[in-house]
Design a protein around this motif. Structure first.
Motif, PDB file in Angstrom:
ATOM      1  N   SER A  78     -12.784 -37.862 -20.973  1.00 52.14           N
ATOM      2  CA  SER A  78     -11.959 -37.161 -21.951  1.00 52.14           C
ATOM      3  C   SER A  78     -11.463 -38.168 -22.981  1.00 52.14           C
ATOM      4  CB  SER A  78     -10.779 -36.464 -21.274  1.00 52.14           C
ATOM      5  OG  SER A  78     -10.014 -35.736 -22.220  1.00 52.14           O
TER       6      SER A  78
ATOM      7  N   TYR B 106      -4.272 -32.650 -14.858  1.00 50.38           N
ATOM      8  CA  TYR B 106      -5.177 -32.773 -16.005  1.00 50.38           C
ATOM      9  C   TYR B 106      -6.483 -33.453 -15.595  1.00 50.38           C
ATOM     10  CZ  TYR B 106      -7.009 -33.947 -20.608  1.00 50.38           C
ATOM     11  OH  TYR B 106      -7.826 -34.053 -21.710  1.00 50.38           O
TER      12      TYR B 106
ATOM     13  N   SER C 287      -5.086 -27.171 -22.497  1.00 52.08           N
ATOM     14  CA  SER C 287      -5.448 -27.434 -23.890  1.00 52.08           C
ATOM     15  C   SER C 287      -4.626 -26.578 -24.848  1.00 52.08           C
ATOM     16  CB  SER C 287      -6.948 -27.170 -24.095  1.00 52.08           C
ATOM     17  OG  SER C 287      -7.313 -27.330 -25.444  1.00 52.08           O
ATOM     18  N   TYR C 288      -4.413 -25.304 -24.478  1.00 51.67           N
ATOM     19  CA  TYR C 288      -3.626 -24.430 -25.344  1.00 51.67           C
ATOM     20  C   TYR C 288      -2.166 -24.876 -25.415  1.00 51.67           C
ATOM     21  CZ  TYR C 288      -1.162 -20.374 -27.080  1.00 51.67           C
ATOM     22  OH  TYR C 288      -0.340 -19.560 -27.817  1.00 51.67           O
TER      23      TYR C 288
ATOM     24  N   ARG D 248      -1.664 -35.825 -25.599  1.00 55.46           N
ATOM     25  CA  ARG D 248      -1.050 -34.593 -26.102  1.00 55.46           C
ATOM     26  C   ARG D 248      -0.781 -33.612 -24.971  1.00 55.46           C
ATOM     27  NH1 ARG D 248      -4.821 -35.076 -30.489  1.00 55.46           N
ATOM     28  NH2 ARG D 248      -6.179 -33.535 -29.515  1.00 55.46           N
ATOM     29  N   ALA D 249      -1.728 -33.489 -24.036  1.00 49.21           N
ATOM     30  CA  ALA D 249      -1.560 -32.527 -22.945  1.00 49.21           C
ATOM     31  C   ALA D 249      -0.434 -32.930 -22.006  1.00 49.21           C
ATOM     32  CB  ALA D 249      -2.864 -32.386 -22.167  1.00 49.21           C
TER      33      ALA D 249
ATOM     34  N   LEU E  90     -10.304 -24.218 -33.141  1.00 50.29           N
ATOM     35  CA  LEU E  90      -9.262 -25.240 -33.106  1.00 50.29           C
ATOM     36  C   LEU E  90      -7.957 -24.701 -33.686  1.00 50.29           C
ATOM     37  CD1 LEU E  90      -8.935 -28.323 -32.391  1.00 50.29           C
ATOM     38  CD2 LEU E  90      -9.189 -28.750 -34.835  1.00 50.29           C
TER      39      LEU E  90
ATOM     40  N   ALA F 156      -5.368 -28.396 -30.712  1.00 46.39           N
ATOM     41  CA  ALA F 156      -5.979 -28.188 -29.403  1.00 46.39           C
ATOM     42  C   ALA F 156      -7.023 -27.099 -29.527  1.00 46.39           C
ATOM     43  CB  ALA F 156      -4.931 -27.810 -28.350  1.00 46.39           C
TER      44      ALA F 156
ATOM     45  N   GLN G 245      -6.289 -36.747 -26.379  1.00 44.76           N
ATOM     46  CA  GLN G 245      -6.140 -35.412 -25.809  1.00 44.76           C
ATOM     47  C   GLN G 245      -5.313 -35.450 -24.533  1.00 44.76           C
ATOM     48  OE1 GLN G 245      -9.876 -33.398 -25.353  1.00 44.76           O
ATOM     49  NE2 GLN G 245     -10.290 -33.333 -27.545  1.00 44.76           N
TER      50      GLN G 245
ATOM     51  N   ALA H 103      -0.994 -27.766 -25.108  1.00 46.43           N
ATOM     52  CA  ALA H 103      -0.863 -29.005 -25.871  1.00 46.43           C
ATOM     53  C   ALA H 103      -0.537 -28.725 -27.331  1.00 46.43           C
ATOM     54  CB  ALA H 103      -2.151 -29.832 -25.766  1.00 46.43           C
ATOM     55  N   ALA H 104      -1.010 -27.587 -27.840  1.00 45.72           N
ATOM     56  CA  ALA H 104      -0.714 -27.226 -29.231  1.00 45.72           C
ATOM     57  C   ALA H 104       0.464 -26.276 -29.340  1.00 45.72           C
ATOM     58  CB  ALA H 104      -1.952 -26.587 -29.871  1.00 45.72           C
TER      59      ALA H 104
ATOM     60  N   LYS I 299      -4.327 -25.805 -35.036  1.00 44.40           N
ATOM     61  CA  LYS I 299      -3.661 -27.002 -35.563  1.00 44.40           C
ATOM     62  C   LYS I 299      -2.278 -26.636 -36.068  1.00 44.40           C
ATOM     63  CE  LYS I 299      -3.971 -30.617 -39.129  1.00 44.40           C
ATOM     64  NZ  LYS I 299      -3.410 -31.642 -38.242  1.00 44.40           N
TER      65      LYS I 299
END
Length: 342
Positions: A288, A274, A156-157, A295-296, A91, A118, A292, A159-160, A93
């Motif tokens: 899902s 997505y 996912s990546y 954020r995405a 994860l 993410a 999430q 998103a962070a 953060k």
């Protein structure tokens, strides 16, 4: 409820902090007290992510020895939830507006409850030889996960890695760039791809990604393309070879441009990609967490129902249902809109 074994010799949790310093910033790693270095604001995010990636690569453990580092620290990285459960994931953060970054093993339950975070796919951290030895020519076979999985992991990546305020149009471009870049982190995006994304009617998303210091536009050698240099060094660790990632980029393009999503704006396009990436390729059903998805796609949770209703009205979704107690979203795609994995 998960039973936790004894803590491994090397806890898989790493934290770096970007502190102000004369003339720029200094990167301070809590696990490397003697290796801090001065960096510029332009390269700060990329340097932090690359440093964390090096720690993860040099401290690999088999899956059965990895434990939830969040649980080991009393689960203070997220609000209270139902308990530690699910497979162990890596994860990423972000805290304090990007001044502090943490990479740690966490169970699926803790990962889902952690804000501004993410899951980093294991394939992103795998080593890939940049100059393989010459071998007899043979028909190339795809390596690693399929196109749908690659798109899901990059979403996912991003998103962070991208600021929370990044627009849907900029996220669509970032997805294509991350999948199409070469080993020098350069991307040549043909105008045909941009026309397929239908982004010419929105505010310039290139400037938005430049302002976020995620990429830099460079002079193009041809009039029918845009050339950029990505500044996120962590993307260099993507395990899939470039031909396979290019196939995933085409898959994402079909998913985001299907049916009437491209006529309703970048946000429905991104949400369509997505949902397709997180759906069963045969049944078209998906599951899902609402946060999430938010954020995405860069959309507040309060606006998600209206967005999903819009996708259903335009014929992209057959049905959807949100569970307020668990925070889960169930949906079913219309069969004819699912992009092929073949």
């Amino acid at each position: 409820m998960r039973l936790h074994p004894a803590c491994p010799t090397t806890p898989r949790a790493w934290t770096v902090e970007l502190r102000p310093h004369t003339g720029g910033l200094v990167l301070v790693c809590r696990q490397c007290p003697h290796t801090s270095g001065q960096i510029t604001a332009t390269t700060a995010r990329a340097a932090a992510l690359a440093h964390l990636a090096r720690h993860a690569r040099s401290n690999l453990l088999p899956s059965h020895l990895r434990i939830c580092q969040c649980h080991e620290r009393g689960c203070h990285w997220h609000p209270r939830h139902r308990g530690c459960a699910g497979p162990i994931r890596l994860l990423l953060k972000r805290e304090r507006g990007g001044r502090l970054w943490r990479l740690a093993d966490a169970c699926s339950a803790c990962a889902a409850a952690t804000a501004q975070a993410a899951v980093v796919p294991d394939t992103v951290l795998a080593h890939v030889p940049l100059h393989p030895t010459t071998a007899r020519r043979r028909r190339r076979r795809p390596k690693g996960p399929g196109e749908q999985t690659r798109v899901r992991e990059i979403l996912s990546y991003l998103a962070a890695a991208l600021p929370a305020s990044t627009s849907a149009a900029a996220r669509l471009l970032a997805l294509q760039c991350a999948l199409r870049m070469n080993t020098k982190m350069h991307v040549r995006l043909p105008n045909g791809v941009l026309r397929s994304l239908r982004l010419n009617a929105v505010q310039d998303p290139w400037s938005e990604l430049e302002h976020a210091r995620w990429l830099r536009i460079t002079p193009a050698t041809a009039a029918n393309e845009v050339v950029v240099e990505l500044l996120d060094a962590a993307l260099l660790g993507q395990a899939p070879a470039r031909p396979d990632r290019m196939r995933a980029a085409d898959w994402a393009l079909r998913a985001s441009s299907s049916s009437t999503a491209r006529t309703t704006g970048p946000l429905p396009q991104l949400a369509s990609a997505y949902l397709a990436a997180h759906a069963d390729p045969q049944a078209g059903s998906g599951l899902s967490e609402l946060d999430q998805i938010g954020r995405a796609c860069g959309v507040p949770l309060a606006e998600l129902p209206a967005l999903l209703d819009q996708l259903a009205a335009t014929g992209l979704l057959s049905s959807w249902q949100a569970c307020p107690d668990s925070g889960d979203l169930h949906w079913t795609l219309v069969y004819r809109e699912r992009p092929s994995n073949e």
